[in-house]
Design a protein around this motif. Sequence first.
Motif, mmCIF file in Angstrom:
data_model
loop_
_atom_site.group_PDB
_atom_site.id
_atom_site.type_symbol
_atom_site.label_atom_id
_atom_site.label_comp_id
_atom_site.label_asym_id
_atom_site.label_seq_id
_atom_site.Cartn_x
_atom_site.Cartn_y
_atom_site.Cartn_z
ATOM 1 N N ALA B 53 0.825 -1.198 0.000
ATOM 2 C CA ALA B 53 0.000 0.000 0.000
ATOM 3 C C ALA B 53 0.868 1.259 0.000
ATOM 4 O O ALA B 53 0.552 2.237 -0.671
ATOM 5 N N SER B 54 2.001 1.216 0.737
ATOM 6 C CA SER B 54 2.816 2.430 0.813
ATOM 7 C C SER B 54 3.849 2.498 -0.312
ATOM 8 O O SER B 54 4.376 3.561 -0.602
ATOM 9 N N ARG B 55 4.106 1.362 -0.955
ATOM 10 C CA ARG B 55 5.071 1.259 -2.053
ATOM 11 C C ARG B 55 6.476 1.727 -1.664
ATOM 12 O O ARG B 55 7.222 2.266 -2.478
ATOM 13 N N THR B 56 6.828 1.556 -0.380
ATOM 14 C CA THR B 56 8.207 1.880 0.006
ATOM 15 C C THR B 56 8.881 0.631 0.530
ATOM 16 O O THR B 56 8.332 -0.067 1.377
ATOM 17 N N PRO B 57 10.052 0.318 0.014
ATOM 18 C CA PRO B 57 10.750 -0.882 0.468
ATOM 19 C C PRO B 57 11.358 -0.682 1.859
ATOM 20 O O PRO B 57 11.668 0.428 2.275
ATOM 21 N N ILE B 58 11.505 -1.786 2.540
ATOM 22 C CA ILE B 58 12.146 -1.763 3.857
ATOM 23 C C ILE B 58 13.200 -2.854 3.860
ATOM 24 O O ILE B 58 12.968 -3.916 3.281
ATOM 25 N N ASP B 59 14.344 -2.654 4.479
ATOM 26 C CA ASP B 59 15.256 -3.786 4.596
ATOM 27 C C ASP B 59 15.848 -3.933 5.978
ATOM 28 O O ASP B 59 15.716 -3.076 6.851
ATOM 29 N N TYR B 60 16.487 -5.046 6.158
ATOM 30 C CA TYR B 60 16.949 -5.435 7.472
ATOM 31 C C TYR B 60 18.234 -6.230 7.305
ATOM 32 O O TYR B 60 18.306 -7.149 6.506
ATOM 33 N N ARG B 61 19.266 -5.808 8.004
ATOM 34 C CA ARG B 61 20.516 -6.563 7.948
ATOM 35 C C ARG B 61 20.826 -7.108 9.332
ATOM 36 O O ARG B 61 20.716 -6.396 10.323
ATOM 37 N N LEU B 62 21.250 -8.341 9.350
ATOM 38 C CA LEU B 62 21.662 -8.933 10.611
ATOM 39 C C LEU B 62 23.179 -8.866 10.632
ATOM 40 O O LEU B 62 23.835 -9.177 9.650
ATOM 41 N N ASN B 63 23.734 -8.410 11.744
ATOM 42 C CA ASN B 63 25.178 -8.229 11.774
ATOM 43 C C ASN B 63 25.942 -9.533 11.736
ATOM 44 O O ASN B 63 27.139 -9.552 11.567
ATOM 45 N N PHE B 64 25.191 -10.595 11.895
ATOM 46 C CA PHE B 64 25.793 -11.910 11.925
ATOM 47 C C PHE B 64 26.258 -12.276 10.519
ATOM 48 O O PHE B 64 25.499 -12.195 9.559
ATOM 49 N N ARG B 65 27.568 -12.587 10.379
ATOM 50 C CA ARG B 65 28.105 -12.835 9.031
ATOM 51 C C ARG B 65 27.912 -14.294 8.659
ATOM 52 O O ARG B 65 28.314 -15.181 9.383
ATOM 53 N N MET B 66 27.347 -14.497 7.510
ATOM 54 C CA MET B 66 27.238 -15.851 6.975
ATOM 55 C C MET B 66 28.574 -16.170 6.321
ATOM 56 O O MET B 66 29.376 -15.277 6.096
ATOM 57 N N GLY B 69 28.227 -14.454 2.394
ATOM 58 C CA GLY B 69 27.542 -13.173 2.358
ATOM 59 C C GLY B 69 27.017 -12.844 3.724
ATOM 60 O O GLY B 69 27.323 -13.496 4.706
ATOM 61 N N GLU B 70 26.175 -11.828 3.790
ATOM 62 C CA GLU B 70 25.594 -11.498 5.083
ATOM 63 C C GLU B 70 24.108 -11.833 5.049
ATOM 64 O O GLU B 70 23.521 -12.010 3.994
ATOM 65 N N PHE B 71 23.533 -11.900 6.249
ATOM 66 C CA PHE B 71 22.107 -12.186 6.347
ATOM 67 C C PHE B 71 21.366 -10.883 6.103
ATOM 68 O O PHE B 71 21.149 -10.090 7.010
ATOM 69 N N TYR B 72 21.008 -10.659 4.835
ATOM 70 C CA TYR B 72 20.451 -9.372 4.455
ATOM 71 C C TYR B 72 19.104 -9.618 3.796
ATOM 72 O O TYR B 72 19.034 -10.184 2.701
ATOM 73 N N ILE B 73 18.043 -9.260 4.479
ATOM 74 C CA ILE B 73 16.736 -9.430 3.856
ATOM 75 C C ILE B 73 16.043 -8.086 3.730
ATOM 76 O O ILE B 73 16.308 -7.156 4.499
ATOM 77 N N GLY B 74 15.215 -7.957 2.729
ATOM 78 C CA GLY B 74 14.497 -6.707 2.533
ATOM 79 C C GLY B 74 13.193 -6.994 1.830
ATOM 80 O O GLY B 74 13.084 -7.945 1.061
ATOM 81 N N VAL B 75 12.200 -6.195 2.139
ATOM 82 C CA VAL B 75 10.904 -6.387 1.492
ATOM 83 C C VAL B 75 10.611 -5.154 0.658
ATOM 84 O O VAL B 75 10.375 -4.074 1.189
ATOM 85 N N ASP B 76 10.678 -5.290 -0.670
ATOM 86 C CA ASP B 76 10.205 -4.210 -1.529
ATOM 87 C C ASP B 76 8.850 -4.649 -2.094
ATOM 88 O O ASP B 76 8.433 -5.788 -1.871
ATOM 89 N N PRO B 77 8.149 -3.766 -2.812
ATOM 90 C CA PRO B 77 6.818 -4.165 -3.284
ATOM 91 C C PRO B 77 6.820 -5.480 -4.066
ATOM 92 O O PRO B 77 5.872 -6.258 -3.952
ATOM 93 N N LEU B 78 7.887 -5.752 -4.820
ATOM 94 C CA LEU B 78 7.934 -7.006 -5.567
ATOM 95 C C LEU B 78 7.916 -8.192 -4.618
ATOM 96 O O LEU B 78 7.125 -9.132 -4.771
ATOM 97 N N SER B 79 8.802 -8.140 -3.588
ATOM 98 C CA SER B 79 8.810 -9.225 -2.612
ATOM 99 C C SER B 79 7.484 -9.302 -1.891
ATOM 100 O O SER B 79 6.953 -10.387 -1.662
ATOM 101 N N ALA B 80 6.952 -8.114 -1.575
ATOM 102 C CA ALA B 80 5.723 -8.089 -0.792
ATOM 103 C C ALA B 80 4.588 -8.741 -1.562
ATOM 104 O O ALA B 80 3.756 -9.438 -0.987
ATOM 105 N N PHE B 81 4.585 -8.518 -2.871
ATOM 106 C CA PHE B 81 3.513 -9.115 -3.673
ATOM 107 C C PHE B 81 3.565 -10.635 -3.575
ATOM 108 O O PHE B 81 2.556 -11.308 -3.386
ATOM 109 N N PHE B 82 4.783 -11.173 -3.704
ATOM 110 C CA PHE B 82 4.902 -12.630 -3.605
ATOM 111 C C PHE B 82 4.646 -13.115 -2.185
ATOM 112 O O PHE B 82 4.100 -14.199 -1.977
ATOM 113 N N LEU B 83 5.033 -12.268 -1.224
ATOM 114 C CA LEU B 83 4.775 -12.613 0.173
ATOM 115 C C LEU B 83 3.277 -12.764 0.412
ATOM 116 O O LEU B 83 2.821 -13.673 1.125
ATOM 117 N N LEU B 84 2.525 -11.875 -0.230
ATOM 118 C CA LEU B 84 1.067 -11.925 -0.133
ATOM 119 C C LEU B 84 0.555 -13.274 -0.619
ATOM 120 O O LEU B 84 -0.229 -13.952 0.050
#
Lengths: 305, 659, 209
Positions: B53-66, B69-84
Amino acid sequence: MGFQILLHIGIVIILSPLLLGIIGKTKAFFAGRWGAPLLQPYYDIGKLLRKGNVYSTTTTWIFQAAPIVSLAAVLVSSILIPMGGLKAPFSFWGDIILFAGLYALARFFIIIAALDTGSSFEGMGASREAAFSCLAEIVLFLDFIILALLSKKLILSEMIMRNILSWELFGPVLLLVVASYFLVLLTENARIPIDDPATHLELTMIHEVMVLDHSGWDLAYILYGAAIKLFVLGALLVNILIPFHGLPAIVQFMVFWGGMIILAIGLGIVESCMARLRLNRVPQLLTGAFVLALVGLLIILVKGV
Amino acid sequence: MMDFFLYSLTILSVSGVLIILTTRFRKMSESIFLISLILGCGLGFISAVTILASRTPIDYRLNFRMPIGEFYIGVDPLSAFFLLVITILFFLAGLYGYSYLKDHGKKNLSVHYALYHLALISLMLVVTAQNAVLFLMAWEMVTVTSYFLIVFYDEREVTRKAGYLFLIAAHTGTFCLWVMFLLMARHTGAMNFDQMMLTPFPLPLAGLLFVLGVIGFGVKTGFIPLHIWLPHAHPAAPSHVSAVLSAVMIKMGVYGLMRIIFIIKDFPEWCAVTLLLIGMISGVGGVLYALGQHEIKKLLAYHSIENIGIITLGLGTGLWGQIYHNESVILVGYAGALLHVFNHAVFKGLLFLSAGSVIRSTHTGEIDHLGGLLKHLPWTGCLFLIGSLSICGLPLFNGFVSEWLVFRGLFEGMFQFKMNALIFNSLGIISLALIGGLAAACFAKAFGAIFLGNSRSVDFTHVKENSPIMCVSMFVLGGICLWIGFFPTQMVSFALGAASTISSAQISTTIEEAIIFPLLKVVLVLIILMTIAVVLILFKRIAMKFLPIENAPTWGCGYSLPTRRMQYTASSFAEPILRIFRNVLGFNVEGNKPKGYFPDEAKISSHVLEASEDILFRPIFKFIEFLSVKFKIIQYGYTQLYLLYIFIFLLVLLVWKMI
Amino acid sequence: MWLESALILIILFGIIILGNNRLSTMIQLLALQSLVLSITPLLIHPSIHAFTMTIVTIVLKVIVMPSLLFWAIRHVSIRREVQPLIGYGKTLLLGGFLMGVAFLISSKLDLPDKGMSNLLVPTAFSLVMIGFLLLVTRFKAITQVIGYLVMENGIFLFALLLLEKTPLLVEMGIFLDIFVGVLVMGIIINHINQEFGSASTVNLTNLRD
């Protein structure tokens, strides 16, 4: 807006069986008979409306829903096309897809209603209808592509309206479209040479065999739906053929209705001169229609729009 | 909102462990499953909707190193649509599955439930991972958990085989994905998607990556001819698992492709052409194969391929728009594809669930044995009908809205561009029309043969409607079908938001209005349709008061003793169409016709040849098997020998480095 | 406008010939096609040269050759092509596809078009393709001749591009060649028929060894 819609639908309801009457008269004339009166289709429907219903014990609510859905869908499709001086009450970007979709909806319900009776003959008809309408739909869409390319629009009522200039530039293409669309019209309305509603052998029929078990009001709705389908698809054809739009309303009115009458007579002539094709030749005929439209598309491709 | 999503992940993972721990106490583990499912999916759903609804992406990084790469997840509208899509479908299918599996007795359901949660978590991670390594790990988790969900009935050999096939196919795809991501990482020097986006990709490399992506994601998605696992795995799994497989899991390939397009941006023209061609082949091929099937779940599985074809057509249109920088076509194409992802998830979920209900009640999925079930399973029947109407793309239902968008994208693409676009888009339009017609035929066949007429084999009068919980899940899905059919605005604007993310195109209000406004008109026409229908019903009702109504058996056209064995079967219904397309398909009819005046025995059977399986893959696998047998020579079974092999290999590597 | 309509008519006749199985109808259609074809020189470039060509074409292609073919089918008394190599529907589709190829090829070619019509070359190509298709897919010798003549019509259209350049004599020579060709074919058909009792070219495979 509401008045326009009512007017449109009213005209379609009142006049569509007349087309069948003209076809019948023409066929009778070619057979050297006097034939049934012009208003016979109205009498037929009126007779059915006075009769009670017989329902097979096998059937469910689908059987009763199908006539209503198909008649409503076909009727509502008429408000997407202009008739003579009357503009289409609804025209919007992409309405051609809705137009095709409404016919698919009507067809789907008639097919499952046929399957609902559990009769093998009706199943046979349903299966044929499903097979042939697939092919007809491709041809229809190919025609739509050409018309859309010529007008650069996706609006049904504007795709079929054009000025004299486009006939001069793309006359041959338009004729190809008309020819292939005519074959689609014959298939969709189950006319000779695709299907012969007048035969007495259920094995050879397509559309009529699907409604064998319907009676009374249900059958009246289905027959009315068939008449309206012929009327609307015919009106589309006449609209494509009319080379000029934007004349005074009265002239347009006369040209359009004259065109409809000529179309009905033409259908009558075609049906008088031809015999029903063997069923396995029908896909061939539709392939022919497809190739015709394809040639039209190729010409546009070469000439550019 | 990120918090909600993280809570959802946490709840699901914790409860997954709890479910395993409480295996002994069945009631407890079931209630944990249900509660955590409601909470997890609910929170995920809320976070998806707010972001859409807001069309603004949000992301989240965990400082824990894999490791890489790093544990980096984010939800933008594309992800959110599939999440739905994921949350809705997993919730409803989970609810249904709980009821579906209730009297399965001896099986250890807790493990199944825990795996179900694990699959849900990994799918959520796939669509939100912003790091290539994390993405691949989640992808791998999806594969493994889906495998275990598929082989629920592991006592059957068919199921085990289907599971193996799925595992092999999925890993072949993952191999391509590894190569693709490694190439991307090498070129950009980063593993995070947002950093990868900063570097432009040269066109040849983009093309190569595109091919790898299409193969890698295509295996999971089921592009023809990479689809071979799909028609085996779907029927083998329990119905609610088939529903999530078909509705959600195979869409991850679509998501992957969209993500790649989002990262790379500039593609050569042939990529769009390839996507359109894949869409046409998968679409038409899928529906033709479906017509030839005699088993309900197999038929539905092939329809998934068909719908993937439609989605790919939309994707190709959008990509084409991107290549030619046409905002409207980009948005309409991608939005059509995305909305069809959602719609397909809903109606295919509905169809699989109602097919499961039929199978659970009658213990058979053979279409030609069924019949007349609408009288005994009224709700399942109605919902199957709603699903069928939606999947055929008929107006009034959700399938029409997304197909309308794809059609529109194809038409508009044709207006704007050059010769190639004209050719391929018109081919696309024709095949979409063909797909619609064939799908209608196929579902008329399926619905007609299963629910209408009379039973073709045994008597089904004892059959009763299934438990209310199963019906509720189906009702909600059916409701969504109708909701989008009549009020498309909300979902279309969500899809447009996600579409603008893929192309990074700024979506202007004029374009958005131009896309949504005609849909409102469509709705108006549909309302008129409903009004007319109501008027017609009223007329008939009134007239029926004065007219007699009789009941009689179906007219047998003069034959006095029609039996239910004489009904048209699904196979005979599909025969004319298959005959028309027999050269494309490899359609075989075998049997002996009745001969003479007193024919004794006659039988007929038809089947459709699976071209890619029988012609393409079987020989390849045969060849690989042949090679493997040759390689067996180096196998002696002594551990020392294997150590020697490793040593030799190490030496070779060292020498290689020295040179 | 008129030229294009004529060209499209020519293609249409070609398509209908492809989808037809009655030999007499095919010959009639061929005659009609040739009739439209013979008018095209006048439409392109009305002159005495073109006029002579029209007359000669009408005489040869519309009157003489069809009558020859009619004579041949009467003589061997066959009425329809019974078993084509691939079905009629598929032949039609294949024809459509080949026409697409023809149109594509000719849009890429750089030919001396001189603004006559950009449909001329594609039509010619299409006719050649349709003719080839007939030659490849049909077994009866008569259908083969018809295919050959359709192809020849295509070549005739090509020649129209060079209408002003070629002297009349050359064209006459070409016509004579075709005439003799058809005559020989007719005789061959007759002989195949006498030898094998049917006019199918399948029998010619016996001559392999």
